[in-house]
Design an enzyme around this catalytic site. Sequence first.
Site, PDB file in Angstrom:
ATOM      1  N   ASP A  52      -5.355   0.022   4.299  1.00 60.54           N
ATOM      2  CA  ASP A  52      -5.645   0.233   5.722  1.00 60.54           C
ATOM      3  C   ASP A  52      -4.946   1.460   6.284  1.00 60.54           C
ATOM      4  O   ASP A  52      -4.990   1.702   7.487  1.00 60.54           O
ATOM      5  CB  ASP A  52      -5.296  -1.009   6.541  1.00 60.54           C
ATOM      6  CG  ASP A  52      -3.807  -1.309   6.589  1.00 60.54           C
ATOM      7  OD1 ASP A  52      -3.099  -0.925   5.639  1.00 60.54           O
ATOM      8  OD2 ASP A  52      -3.346  -1.941   7.556  1.00 60.54           O
ATOM      9  N   SER A 106      -4.391  -4.924   3.892  1.00 58.19           N
ATOM     10  CA  SER A 106      -3.445  -3.868   3.542  1.00 58.19           C
ATOM     11  C   SER A 106      -3.518  -3.523   2.060  1.00 58.19           C
ATOM     12  O   SER A 106      -4.539  -3.078   1.576  1.00 58.19           O
ATOM     13  CB  SER A 106      -2.038  -4.301   3.967  1.00 58.19           C
ATOM     14  OG  SER A 106      -1.123  -3.250   3.897  1.00 58.19           O
TER      15      SER A 106
END
Length: 468
Positions: free
Chosen positions: A256, A112
């Site tokens: 992401d 992330s």
Amino acid sequence: MVFTALDPLGVPLGTAQASFGTDGIRGRVGTLLTPAFILQVGYWCGQVLPDQGPVLIGMDSRSSGAMVASALTAGLTAAGREVWTLGLCPTPAVPGLIRKLGAAGGLMVSASHNPPEDNGIKVFGADGAKLSPAKQGLIEAGLRGEAIGDKGRPTITSCGPAYQRDELLSHYRDALLASVLHQRLDGVPIVLDLCWGAATACGAEVFAALGADLTVLHGEPDGSRINVGCGSTQLEPLRRAVIERGAIMGFAFDGDADRMLALDGQGRVVDGDHVLYLWGSDLQDQQALPQQRLVATVMSNLGFERAWQQRGGVLERTPVGDQHVYAAMVESNAALGGEQSGHILSAAHGLCGDGVLTALQLATLCHGRGLSLGEWLDQSFQAFPQKLVNVRVPDLERRMGWQHCEPLQEAVLAAEAAMGEDGRVLVRASGTEPLLRVMIEASDSAAVEFWTVQLADLAEQHLNRGCV
């Protein structure tokens, strides 16, 4: 949690501290995430996911992504599973394709917003939702060496096949365009910061397909620069570009692309709270918001909550983590929920945080109203002053058990008493990083500054040097 040496595949492992945090398994590549450990994760995911259908694997642009995806593929195929690898894609593409294709589940290789040195593994079930704590626990049990239905050593006849299926990403792109009913953005000046990450797979493409006048920053996949000085955690490059180029809105994604933050033409931040308020107000006006309910987390601003209540709405709060938002939305049949950090979940669009979809929704809703994002933001709420400080606490036990530190706990109670109903204190241990997050929010900005410094200093002093 400590995973010791295991041997279901004949692969010895050293010890590693790991468990499912707020967003999957995440850590430093080469320390926690070694090929042997990742292979075991893949193997036990293969044991836990439903038997029917392929298992999908997507990844962001990190340099370690191919290694992690390959090791997961090895583990899954050793468990007899068929694997379809999607290549570079946003996280929400994985659950979306799971549902469309009837897959058994999927794994996303990403950390992330974390730095390039980290990576992680998010696991989704056959319904496209992140695995329940119970199923995560089964995978952890397998990693500890506790039998959960091990099928034994792989043989020449028991291994599953693996296929590269990059072309499947076109289904996700089509779904993004369909989500806004192919409304046009002809000539609308928009800046996108794609963060050198997964959003580069389709973010610019879908906005261009709607006719937007695009400026793209960090628009190529670069695993060594993902999240570095850019994206949703570093908004200054986007702010400069929006102002210099006269854009009326800009969108920044994380590595992401499951979340995004926006800026208006003046460079003002439109965070997840504002997105929920604006999008929720639109749904409310259409009578498409059951029970007038929005779902947010404990991090959401008190100004947002009070403004939403003044509209006759209900704000339900959950612990931090989009999986908690998801669970609450399912339970209460809510249409919209999310996090201040920019994860937004829409029941009409698959209940999965999707930064690109959220950006498309904001852009088309504004354009359809004949407003710039700034003009729409002016119709939103006035946020209470809020400050978040991250205190580095590497010791996991001390970080997770901060409530047992008496001086810190006493200071929290003192802050709450001093601010009363016009303020909030939130202290929580990060589930993905070695950080204790201290958040203060109040109608009085001086109180916010004072108590943030007090609590952060106490946390640093006592948790890193031994609580006395």
